[in-house]
Design a protein around this motif. Sequence first.
Motif, PDB file in Angstrom:
ATOM      1  N   THR A  12       0.823  -1.209   0.000  1.00 28.13           N
ATOM      2  CA  THR A  12       0.000   0.000   0.000  1.00 28.13           C
ATOM      3  C   THR A  12       0.859   1.262   0.000  1.00 28.13           C
ATOM      4  OG1 THR A  12      -1.753  -1.188   1.179  1.00 28.13           O
ATOM      5  CG2 THR A  12      -1.853   1.213   1.209  1.00 28.13           C
ATOM      6  N   ILE A  13       1.927   1.256   0.787  1.00 29.22           N
ATOM      7  CA  ILE A  13       2.830   2.411   0.801  1.00 29.22           C
ATOM      8  C   ILE A  13       3.523   2.563  -0.545  1.00 29.22           C
ATOM      9  CG2 ILE A  13       4.910   3.390   1.862  1.00 29.22           C
ATOM     10  CD1 ILE A  13       4.066   1.953   4.470  1.00 29.22           C
ATOM     11  N   LEU A  14       3.977   1.451  -1.118  1.00 30.76           N
ATOM     12  CA  LEU A  14       4.615   1.480  -2.433  1.00 30.76           C
ATOM     13  C   LEU A  14       3.654   2.014  -3.493  1.00 30.76           C
ATOM     14  CD1 LEU A  14       6.415  -1.973  -2.189  1.00 30.76           C
ATOM     15  CD2 LEU A  14       7.592   0.226  -2.453  1.00 30.76           C
ATOM     16  N   TRP A  15       2.401   1.619  -3.384  1.00 28.47           N
ATOM     17  CA  TRP A  15       1.376   2.072  -4.336  1.00 28.47           C
ATOM     18  C   TRP A  15       1.172   3.580  -4.255  1.00 28.47           C
ATOM     19  CZ3 TRP A  15      -3.900   3.300  -2.631  1.00 28.47           C
ATOM     20  CH2 TRP A  15      -4.756   3.611  -3.692  1.00 28.47           C
ATOM     21  N   ARG A  16       1.083   4.111  -3.031  1.00 27.28           N
ATOM     22  CA  ARG A  16       0.915   5.556  -2.873  1.00 27.28           C
ATOM     23  C   ARG A  16       2.148   6.301  -3.386  1.00 27.28           C
ATOM     24  NH1 ARG A  16      -0.989   4.525   3.003  1.00 27.28           N
ATOM     25  NH2 ARG A  16      -3.208   4.081   2.786  1.00 27.28           N
ATOM     26  N   MET A  17       3.315   5.732  -3.162  1.00 24.80           N
ATOM     27  CA  MET A  17       4.540   6.332  -3.696  1.00 24.80           C
ATOM     28  C   MET A  17       4.514   6.333  -5.223  1.00 24.80           C
ATOM     29  SD  MET A  17       7.390   4.613  -1.156  1.00 24.80           S
ATOM     30  CE  MET A  17       8.796   5.331  -2.025  1.00 24.80           C
ATOM     31  N   SER A  18       4.067   5.208  -5.800  1.00 26.48           N
ATOM     32  CA  SER A  18       4.052   5.082  -7.266  1.00 26.48           C
ATOM     33  C   SER A  18       3.142   6.123  -7.899  1.00 26.48           C
ATOM     34  CB  SER A  18       3.605   3.673  -7.680  1.00 26.48           C
ATOM     35  OG  SER A  18       2.211   3.478  -7.494  1.00 26.48           O
ATOM     36  N   GLU A  19       2.018   6.430  -7.250  1.00 25.23           N
ATOM     37  CA  GLU A  19       1.108   7.447  -7.784  1.00 25.23           C
ATOM     38  C   GLU A  19       1.779   8.821  -7.807  1.00 25.23           C
ATOM     39  OE1 GLU A  19      -2.601   7.145  -5.545  1.00 25.23           O
ATOM     40  OE2 GLU A  19      -3.418   6.041  -7.253  1.00 25.23           O
ATOM     41  N   GLN A  20       2.537   9.134  -6.770  1.00 31.33           N
ATOM     42  CA  GLN A  20       3.206  10.425  -6.730  1.00 31.33           C
ATOM     43  C   GLN A  20       4.382  10.489  -7.705  1.00 31.33           C
ATOM     44  OE1 GLN A  20       3.741  12.623  -3.275  1.00 31.33           O
ATOM     45  NE2 GLN A  20       1.919  11.865  -2.235  1.00 31.33           N
ATOM     46  N   LEU A  21       4.907   9.328  -8.071  1.00 31.91           N
ATOM     47  CA  LEU A  21       6.015   9.283  -9.026  1.00 31.91           C
ATOM     48  C   LEU A  21       5.510   9.178 -10.465  1.00 31.91           C
ATOM     49  CD1 LEU A  21       8.503   6.950  -7.110  1.00 31.91           C
ATOM     50  CD2 LEU A  21       8.663   9.430  -7.437  1.00 31.91           C
ATOM     51  N   GLY A  22       4.186   9.164 -10.644  1.00 31.30           N
ATOM     52  CA  GLY A  22       3.609   9.154 -11.985  1.00 31.30           C
ATOM     53  C   GLY A  22       3.511   7.792 -12.638  1.00 31.30           C
ATOM     54  N   CYS A  23       3.657   6.727 -11.864  1.00 29.49           N
ATOM     55  CA  CYS A  23       3.525   5.375 -12.426  1.00 29.49           C
ATOM     56  C   CYS A  23       2.053   5.086 -12.700  1.00 29.49           C
ATOM     57  CB  CYS A  23       4.080   4.333 -11.469  1.00 29.49           C
ATOM     58  SG  CYS A  23       5.819   4.551 -11.060  1.00 29.49           S
ATOM     59  N   VAL A  24       1.789   4.450 -13.842  1.00 33.82           N
ATOM     60  CA  VAL A  24       0.419   4.120 -14.217  1.00 33.82           C
ATOM     61  C   VAL A  24       0.318   2.620 -14.460  1.00 33.82           C
ATOM     62  CG1 VAL A  24      -1.432   4.483 -15.871  1.00 33.82           C
ATOM     63  CG2 VAL A  24       0.075   6.376 -15.275  1.00 33.82           C
ATOM     64  N   ALA A  25      -0.613   1.975 -13.791  1.00 34.21           N
ATOM     65  CA  ALA A  25      -0.827   0.532 -13.988  1.00 34.21           C
ATOM     66  C   ALA A  25      -2.232   0.180 -13.553  1.00 34.21           C
ATOM     67  CB  ALA A  25       0.185  -0.278 -13.192  1.00 34.21           C
ATOM     68  N   GLU A  26      -2.808  -0.796 -14.212  1.00 28.10           N
ATOM     69  CA  GLU A  26      -4.151  -1.265 -13.864  1.00 28.10           C
ATOM     70  C   GLU A  26      -4.037  -2.507 -12.989  1.00 28.10           C
ATOM     71  OE1 GLU A  26      -6.897   0.290 -14.598  1.00 28.10           O
ATOM     72  OE2 GLU A  26      -5.906   1.838 -15.812  1.00 28.10           O
ATOM     73  N   ASP A  27      -5.082  -2.763 -12.223  1.00 26.73           N
ATOM     74  CA  ASP A  27      -5.087  -3.957 -11.378  1.00 26.73           C
ATOM     75  C   ASP A  27      -6.166  -4.943 -11.822  1.00 26.73           C
ATOM     76  OD1 ASP A  27      -7.339  -2.572 -10.705  1.00 26.73           O
ATOM     77  OD2 ASP A  27      -7.118  -2.771  -8.540  1.00 26.73           O
ATOM     78  N   THR A  28      -6.596  -4.826 -13.085  1.00 28.75           N
ATOM     79  CA  THR A  28      -7.682  -5.669 -13.572  1.00 28.75           C
ATOM     80  C   THR A  28      -7.147  -6.846 -14.387  1.00 28.75           C
ATOM     81  OG1 THR A  28      -7.881  -4.252 -15.527  1.00 28.75           O
ATOM     82  CG2 THR A  28      -9.292  -3.754 -13.652  1.00 28.75           C
ATOM     83  N   ASN A  29      -8.021  -7.826 -14.622  1.00 32.73           N
ATOM     84  CA  ASN A  29      -7.707  -8.992 -15.452  1.00 32.73           C
ATOM     85  C   ASN A  29      -6.477  -9.748 -14.970  1.00 32.73           C
ATOM     86  OD1 ASN A  29      -9.860  -8.298 -17.217  1.00 32.73           O
ATOM     87  ND2 ASN A  29      -8.525  -6.842 -18.276  1.00 32.73           N
ATOM     88  N   LEU A  30      -6.328  -9.822 -13.662  1.00 33.59           N
ATOM     89  CA  LEU A  30      -5.207 -10.555 -13.094  1.00 33.59           C
ATOM     90  C   LEU A  30      -5.703 -11.829 -12.423  1.00 33.59           C
ATOM     91  CD1 LEU A  30      -3.150  -7.694 -11.409  1.00 33.59           C
ATOM     92  CD2 LEU A  30      -2.568  -8.922 -13.487  1.00 33.59           C
ATOM     93  N   VAL A  31      -4.849 -12.847 -12.428  1.00 29.06           N
ATOM     94  CA  VAL A  31      -5.163 -14.060 -11.685  1.00 29.06           C
ATOM     95  C   VAL A  31      -4.984 -13.750 -10.210  1.00 29.06           C
ATOM     96  CG1 VAL A  31      -4.489 -16.443 -11.252  1.00 29.06           C
ATOM     97  CG2 VAL A  31      -4.384 -15.520 -13.580  1.00 29.06           C
ATOM     98  N   LEU A  32      -5.998 -14.003  -9.414  1.00 20.49           N
ATOM     99  CA  LEU A  32      -5.948 -13.664  -8.007  1.00 20.49           C
ATOM    100  C   LEU A  32      -5.003 -14.588  -7.250  1.00 20.49           C
ATOM    101  CD1 LEU A  32      -9.732 -13.041  -7.238  1.00 20.49           C
ATOM    102  CD2 LEU A  32      -7.997 -11.391  -7.943  1.00 20.49           C
ATOM    103  N   TYR A  33      -4.380 -14.050  -6.223  1.00 20.59           N
ATOM    104  CA  TYR A  33      -3.552 -14.882  -5.352  1.00 20.59           C
ATOM    105  C   TYR A  33      -4.432 -15.905  -4.638  1.00 20.59           C
ATOM    106  CZ  TYR A  33       0.418 -11.677  -5.883  1.00 20.59           C
ATOM    107  OH  TYR A  33       1.453 -10.926  -6.387  1.00 20.59           O
TER     108      TYR A  33
END
Length: 213
Positions: A127-148
Amino acid sequence: MKRIIGLILCVVLFSAMLLLSCAAPEPVASVPSAWAKTSIEQAEQLGVVPAGYVPDWQAPITREGFCDLAFNTMKASGKTLPVPVETPFTDTENMSIAALNEAGIILGKDEGIFAPADLLTREEAATILWRMSEQLGCVAEDTNLVLYKDHDDIASWAQSPVYVMFTLGVMEGTDTGFLPKASYTTEQAVATLVRLYNVRPAKEAAASTSFAD
């Protein structure tokens, strides 16, 4: 008399040997796992890992320890976070934590409580990495993935971050699942922060004033 003196000497020698055997062993310098060495070397070059930082690489990292590394990563990425005058938490005076909180990257566990000494969990790290990634301008979707396999064990607030980090190639699971409640080691923390640094967009990389990759 000689027998008494001899007995006393034996007792003294035995006590000394017992104390030596119970003494704490000399600390052994921790060696990073082979898979983490390259990331740790880059982290040292970037200043993510400060000079003289010699942790037990395989030991779980605390919430405070991860925040210190996260703050350094943002700085290395060219995102210097303003440090507030005061910390919003009553249980820590760490200003790196205060700056990350001000930026919306980390939150406390309760009103005014950060719990800096608590061990960081894998879902908290994602979650912390995700919030950091948003501020760094990283773009990625979390859809169509095989669930853990243990998807249902992941807290609702961490599910999207977990899969976004997987999509970005920053943080993955294990053969048995994501293990959201498990602790996170220091070398895992450094490796994922360096991966995040490396996947940030080109414009963010160009703006960085830190060492080149």
